[in-house]
Design a protein around this motif. Structure first.
Motif, PDB file in Angstrom:
ATOM      1  N   ALA A  44       0.834  -1.204   0.000  1.00  0.00           N
ATOM      2  CA  ALA A  44       0.000   0.000   0.000  1.00  0.00           C
ATOM      3  C   ALA A  44       0.869   1.255   0.000  1.00  0.00           C
ATOM      4  O   ALA A  44       0.544   2.247  -0.677  1.00  0.00           O
ATOM      5  CB  ALA A  44      -0.923  -0.009   1.211  1.00  0.00           C
ATOM      6  N   TYR A  45       1.981   1.225   0.721  1.00  0.00           N
ATOM      7  CA  TYR A  45       2.902   2.368   0.696  1.00  0.00           C
ATOM      8  C   TYR A  45       3.458   2.574  -0.711  1.00  0.00           C
ATOM      9  O   TYR A  45       3.590   3.709  -1.183  1.00  0.00           O
ATOM     10  CB  TYR A  45       4.050   2.154   1.684  1.00  0.00           C
ATOM     11  N   ILE A  46       3.807   1.468  -1.374  1.00  0.00           N
ATOM     12  CA  ILE A  46       4.319   1.574  -2.742  1.00  0.00           C
ATOM     13  C   ILE A  46       3.256   2.181  -3.654  1.00  0.00           C
ATOM     14  O   ILE A  46       3.556   3.038  -4.499  1.00  0.00           O
ATOM     15  CB  ILE A  46       4.765   0.195  -3.254  1.00  0.00           C
ATOM     16  N   ALA A  47       2.009   1.738  -3.489  1.00  0.00           N
ATOM     17  CA  ALA A  47       0.926   2.276  -4.310  1.00  0.00           C
ATOM     18  C   ALA A  47       0.791   3.779  -4.114  1.00  0.00           C
ATOM     19  O   ALA A  47       0.644   4.544  -5.083  1.00  0.00           O
ATOM     20  CB  ALA A  47      -0.374   1.566  -3.971  1.00  0.00           C
ATOM     21  N   ILE A  48       0.834   4.226  -2.864  1.00  0.00           N
ATOM     22  CA  ILE A  48       0.740   5.656  -2.579  1.00  0.00           C
ATOM     23  C   ILE A  48       1.920   6.402  -3.203  1.00  0.00           C
ATOM     24  O   ILE A  48       1.759   7.463  -3.815  1.00  0.00           O
ATOM     25  CB  ILE A  48       0.698   5.900  -1.060  1.00  0.00           C
ATOM     26  N   GLY A  49       3.117   5.830  -3.050  1.00  0.00           N
ATOM     27  CA  GLY A  49       4.302   6.464  -3.614  1.00  0.00           C
ATOM     28  C   GLY A  49       4.245   6.573  -5.122  1.00  0.00           C
ATOM     29  O   GLY A  49       4.629   7.602  -5.702  1.00  0.00           O
ATOM     30  N   ILE A  50       3.738   5.525  -5.782  1.00  0.00           N
ATOM     31  CA  ILE A  50       3.642   5.532  -7.239  1.00  0.00           C
ATOM     32  C   ILE A  50       2.645   6.584  -7.715  1.00  0.00           C
ATOM     33  O   ILE A  50       2.894   7.307  -8.697  1.00  0.00           O
ATOM     34  CB  ILE A  50       3.253   4.131  -7.755  1.00  0.00           C
ATOM     35  N   VAL A  51       1.503   6.677  -7.041  1.00  0.00           N
ATOM     36  CA  VAL A  51       0.512   7.688  -7.425  1.00  0.00           C
ATOM     37  C   VAL A  51       1.116   9.086  -7.271  1.00  0.00           C
ATOM     38  O   VAL A  51       0.974   9.941  -8.154  1.00  0.00           O
ATOM     39  CB  VAL A  51      -0.769   7.549  -6.588  1.00  0.00           C
ATOM     40  N   ALA A  52       1.805   9.322  -6.160  1.00  0.00           N
ATOM     41  CA  ALA A  52       2.428  10.633  -5.939  1.00  0.00           C
ATOM     42  C   ALA A  52       3.505  10.905  -6.983  1.00  0.00           C
ATOM     43  O   ALA A  52       3.606  12.020  -7.521  1.00  0.00           O
ATOM     44  CB  ALA A  52       3.013  10.704  -4.536  1.00  0.00           C
TER      45      ALA A  52
END
Length: 239
Positions: free
Chosen positions: A37-45
């Motif tokens: 989930a952290y990776i997903a947030i980072g990718i969106v940002a």
């Protein structure tokens, strides 16, 4: 006069959003985890950084400063900070696929900066690079490297023929090459995971009839729907 923030903060391309969220969705469906989930947030940002960074860099390269420039710089800093924090919380090891995909992303960004973001090279580099997200999310859940790389490969088999399909429908590209790419994707997907051939067959069937009379917006929306179905079927195929 204050610039409108929405065009600076959010890209408008339907295809770009699809290529962003399909790998996130596939990764989280087959390998959910907090680090993922952290990776997903980072990718969106990180994805959101592209628009304001591109505009700010263009202004600087032209040695001009418009009312939008400061807003773009602030948005770039904000998105970049969120991405850095999220990736730091995910840990180093899962980020290796994203690092491996950086050259492709850099090529896409460099072409976009020069107003060549709609060239075939730029679209292919950006689309294939996006698939690394699913691999990173799978590694974050401690899944085997071979499995994680299979996700990236399957997403590339979805992405490359689809880019050729949209370009053929809207810009008169070679139908023979586009259909050959779809056929190759069916075979390659079957070799990676037998039932993964099913969504590729679906995309092949979608590409077979000529789509010259469809508008760009309609094709974009339809591709988002096909992307959702493809990810759902791929998640079942690799489970």
């Amino acid at each position: 006069m204050e610039p409108a923030l929405r065009p600076l903060a959010l890209p408008f391309e339907h295809g770009a959003w699809g290529f962003l969220f399909e790998p996130i969705a596939l990764g989280m469906l087959v390998a959910p985890s907090r680090e993922g989930a952290y990776i997903a947030i980072g990718i969106v940002a990180a994805f959101l950084v592209r628009q304001p960074l591109r505009l700010a860099m263009r202004d600087r390269l032209q040695r001009k400063r418009y009312p939008r420039t400061a807003a773009c710089e602030a948005l770039t800093l904000a998105y970049g900070t969120v991405a850095a924090i999220a990736f730091a919380m995910a840990g180093i090891a899962p980020l290796l696929p994203l690092i491996a995909a950086l050259p492709l992303a850099a090529i896409q960004f460099a072409l976009d900066l020069r107003n060549h973001g709609r060239t075939l090279t730029a679209e292919l580099c950006g689309g294939v690079a996006a698939g690394a997200t699913a691999t990173a999310i799978a590694l974050a859940a401690s899944l085997p490297l071979a499995y994680a790389l299979t996700l990236w490969a399957l997403l590339a088999l979805r992405t490359v023929p689809s880019i050729l399909y949209v370009r053929t429908a809207l810009r008169g590209g070679s139908r023979a090459s586009m259909l050959a790419a779809h056929a190759g994707a069916v075979v390659a997907a079957a070799l990676l995971a037998l039932f993964a051939a099913l969504p590729m067959l679906m995309l092949f069937a979608r590409a077979w009839p000529p789509a010259e009379e469809m508008r760009a917006r309609d094709i974009g929306i339809r591709e988002v729907v096909y992307g959702v179905v493809t990810v759902a079927l791929l998640s079942i195929a690799v489970s």
